[in-house]
Scaffold this motif. Structure first.
Motif, PDB file in Angstrom:
ATOM      1  N   THR B  42       0.837  -1.201   0.000  1.00 15.12           N
ATOM      2  CA  THR B  42       0.000   0.000   0.000  1.00 15.12           C
ATOM      3  C   THR B  42       0.872   1.252   0.000  1.00 15.12           C
ATOM      4  OG1 THR B  42      -1.806  -1.137   1.113  1.00 15.12           O
ATOM      5  CG2 THR B  42      -1.760   1.257   1.323  1.00 15.12           C
ATOM      6  N   GLU B  84      -6.958   0.882  -1.167  1.00 18.53           N
ATOM      7  CA  GLU B  84      -7.245  -0.229  -0.270  1.00 18.53           C
ATOM      8  C   GLU B  84      -8.528   0.081   0.501  1.00 18.53           C
ATOM      9  OE1 GLU B  84      -4.289  -2.860   2.333  1.00 18.53           O
ATOM     10  OE2 GLU B  84      -4.483  -0.846   3.114  1.00 18.53           O
ATOM     11  N   ASP B 158      -5.421  -1.636  -5.261  1.00 15.49           N
ATOM     12  CA  ASP B 158      -4.897  -2.124  -3.982  1.00 15.49           C
ATOM     13  C   ASP B 158      -5.847  -3.163  -3.381  1.00 15.49           C
ATOM     14  OD1 ASP B 158      -3.520  -2.520  -1.633  1.00 15.49           O
ATOM     15  OD2 ASP B 158      -3.199  -0.380  -1.239  1.00 15.49           O
ATOM     16  N   GLU B 159      -5.474  -4.412  -3.508  1.00 17.78           N
ATOM     17  CA  GLU B 159      -6.240  -5.541  -2.975  1.00 17.78           C
ATOM     18  C   GLU B 159      -7.728  -5.471  -3.299  1.00 17.78           C
ATOM     19  OE1 GLU B 159      -5.191  -7.378   0.559  1.00 17.78           O
ATOM     20  OE2 GLU B 159      -3.341  -6.241   0.879  1.00 17.78           O
TER      21      GLU B 159
HETATM   22 MG    MG Z   1      -2.047  -2.829   2.148  1.00 13.16          MG
END
Ligand code: MG
Ligand code: ADP
Lengths: 309, 238
Positions: B42, B84, B158-159
């Motif tokens: 991140t 994220e 992000d994810e």
């Molecule tokens: Mg992260």
């Protein structure tokens, strides 16, 4: 006469004052939204706007009889415009001088509060020195008298001017926040500043414009307030505290909440002052605040700016 | 090179999070960035977006250093970031969230919205609902849709699969491939290593703020160390 007989008159009076509280409250709530900061110097922005409008009206006023018709409209408009401009300028300078340097240094919360109090004391005393420490009346810009009756309540020209101007400002601000690109930027910063940056929002610019918008409203509101209650170097304090109360009452950070809170506070004060005693007005106002916050700690409409639009 | 990180070091206060990261993304690529929790994934994406500033090293976009470019102008240069935890604006409707994606340039709002609604029909059904009332999967769709509104050349994700049901994850990965086919380069941070490596052209594995491994998606999928560390497989030793 009993409360029932006076009800509509008290309502009209309460709405007038309440609409001004609402106009000022927006400045607190908008700035809180984008910065999570209570701008305690906002009351002085209001005061400086009032003097600006007053001097403009006085300067433009022809000698002799009280103006009427288009001349009155022009004078009130000029007072509002100059008041708004002075409020905006004061708010802009305040942000640049008292807050931005702290933000650059990531100062702790307490520093902002102290800076706000310092700026406020500075402005009050500067105004006291420059404009004198007595009440300064706004000259008559129109002949005040009863225009019409609503359910037996007298509605004066003054009331129509103040309430009309305030409502126009409230509606414009509401539309600005809900519909314009700047309004979207303000809401985005209030909800999630980092993500707003990712969307391309220039947060610094949004912050300064938020102060300016709050200043425009407070300045024009100050002029309207001074038309009714005179101007003075310390005129900001009481309405400032009331407007802050209104903002908290409605849910600080929430635009429509501030409007609702202002109007409610004006009404409650007006009714309460009659039922008990005029000198209990402020006591009643704050009892209501405490009561509502005990039941709804985040205010009547909650805290989010985005939800308001 | 579209994006290049040259020995980027980032710290939080005195604590280093990235210790000299080197990474590249070329036009048209899907590159995945893998690593355990706290590895610095991140932090890497937030540094590219300008939310964090490197202490050392430089980040280049089209060979142009980003260190002196204000974060909010990056979207105008073609970079969009799906953060994220999705971070949709909870108090704005789906439509308003999409409009935020086009904040820097309002010229293509209508086509952009149409395109997102075609990609994610679920969002069209919920166009007037507040972002905060959507399910996790729908919020992720909205976050990706919002990022598409700016017509990016490079998308940072992000994810995106975090906390989602397998069926939704499938949809999200299919859409990522589709976005890439339309010419958008993707830098995909994932915990879901197998799926990420299957769609990625190349990958990097981050450990303690440094690139520990890099290679093509297929090579990394076959790498024992990757299988052991990120796919939870026991590799017989000896
Ligand atoms: Mg992260
Ligand atoms: N805001 C922060 N303040 C201090 N340390 C942080 C912060 N964010 C992340 N870190 C630390 O930096 C390191 C990298 O974090 P992060 O980039 O979030 O990892 P990842 O995304 O790979 O899980 C971790 O050790 C984490 O604890």
């Amino acid at each position: 006469m009993g409360f029932a007989d006076q009800f509509w008159q008290l309502t009209v009076d309460g709405l007038m004052v309440g609409s001004l509280y609402a106009v000022i409250a927006l400045g607190y709530t908008l700035v809180y939204g984008v910065l999570q900061l209570i701008n305690f110097a906002h009351s002085e922005v209001f005061m400086l706007g009032a003097f600006g409008g007053l001097f403009a009206a006085r300067g433009l006023l022809p000698g002799g009889a009280t103006p009427s018709g288009p001349a009155s409209v022009g004078l009130v408009a000029a007072g509002l415009a100059v008041g708004a401009a002075c409020g905006a300028a004061a708010a802009f300078i305040l942000e640049r001088v008292a807050y931005r340097p702290l933000r650059r240094r990531s100062a702790p919360r307490l520093a902002y509060l102290i800076s706000a109090i310092g700026a406020s004391l500075f402005a009050v005393n500067l105004a006291g020195k420059e404009f004198g420490r007595q009440n300064v009346p706004v000259p008559d810009l129109f002949t005040n008298g009863t225009l019409f009756h609503v359910f037996g309540a007298q509605v004066s020209t003054q009331t129509v001017v103040v309430l009309g101007a305030a409502v126009v400002m409230l509606v414009l601000l509401d539309r600005l926040v809900a519909r314009t690109r700047l309004g979207q930027g303000i809401r985005a910063v209030a909800q999630d500043a980092d993500t707003a940056v990712l969307m391309g929002v220039n947060v610094e610019r949004v912050i300064i414009l938020t102060f300016v918008i709050g200043g425009l409203l407070a300045g024009a509101g100050g002029f309207l307030y001074a038309m009714t209650f005179n101007a003075s170097y310390n005129m900001g304090f009481v309405p400032g505290v009331k407007a802050f109360t209104a903002a908290v009452l409605g849910g600080i950070g929430n635009v429509r909440g501030a409007m609702l809170g202002g109007i409610l506070l004006g009404l409650v004060e007006s009714y309460g002052g009659y039922v008990f005693q005029a000198s209990y007005k402020d006591v009643i106002a704050f009892l209501v605040l405490v009561g509502i916050l005990m039941v709804r700690p985040s205010g009547l409409l909650g805290v989010r700016l985005g939800r308001a639009a | 090179m579209l994006l290049e990180l040259a020995d980027v070091e980032v710290s939080y206060g005195a604590i280093p999070a990235l210790r000299g990261v080197r990474l590249e993304v070329a036009e048209g690529e899907i590159v995945t960035l893998l690593g355990a929790n706290g590895a610095g994934k991140t932090t890497t994406l937030r540094s590219i977006s300008g939310l964090l500033r490197p202490r050392r090293g430089e980040i280049y976009l089209d060979g142009r250093p980003l260190s002196s470019i204000p974060a909010h102008t990056l979207v105008g240069l073609g970079v969009s970031h799906v953060p994220e935890g999705r971070r949709v604006f909870a108090g704005m409707t789906v439509r308003e969230n999409l409009l935020m994606g086009a904040y820097h340039d309002r010229r293509h709002v209508r086509e952009g919205t149409e395109r997102v609604f075609t990609l994610f029909p679920r969002l069209a059904e919920r166009a007037s609902q507040l972002g905060g009332t959507l399910s996790g999967g729908e919020q992720q769709m909205l976050a990706i849709g919002r990022a598409l509104m700016s017509r990016p050349r490079l998308m940072l994700l992000d994810e995106p699969s975090m906390g989602l049901a397998p069926r939704i994850i499938q949809t999200i990965f299919e859409v990522i491939v589709e976005i890439n086919r339309a010419g958008v380069a993707v830098l995909l941070v994932e915990q879901n290593a197998v799926q990420a490596l299957r769609i990625a052209h190349r990958g990097y594995v981050l450990e303690n703020g440094q690139v520990a491994l890099t290679g093509s998606g297929a090579d990394l999928l076959a790498d024992d160390r990757v299988r052991q560390a990120y796919l939870g497989e026991d590799i017989p030793t000896g």
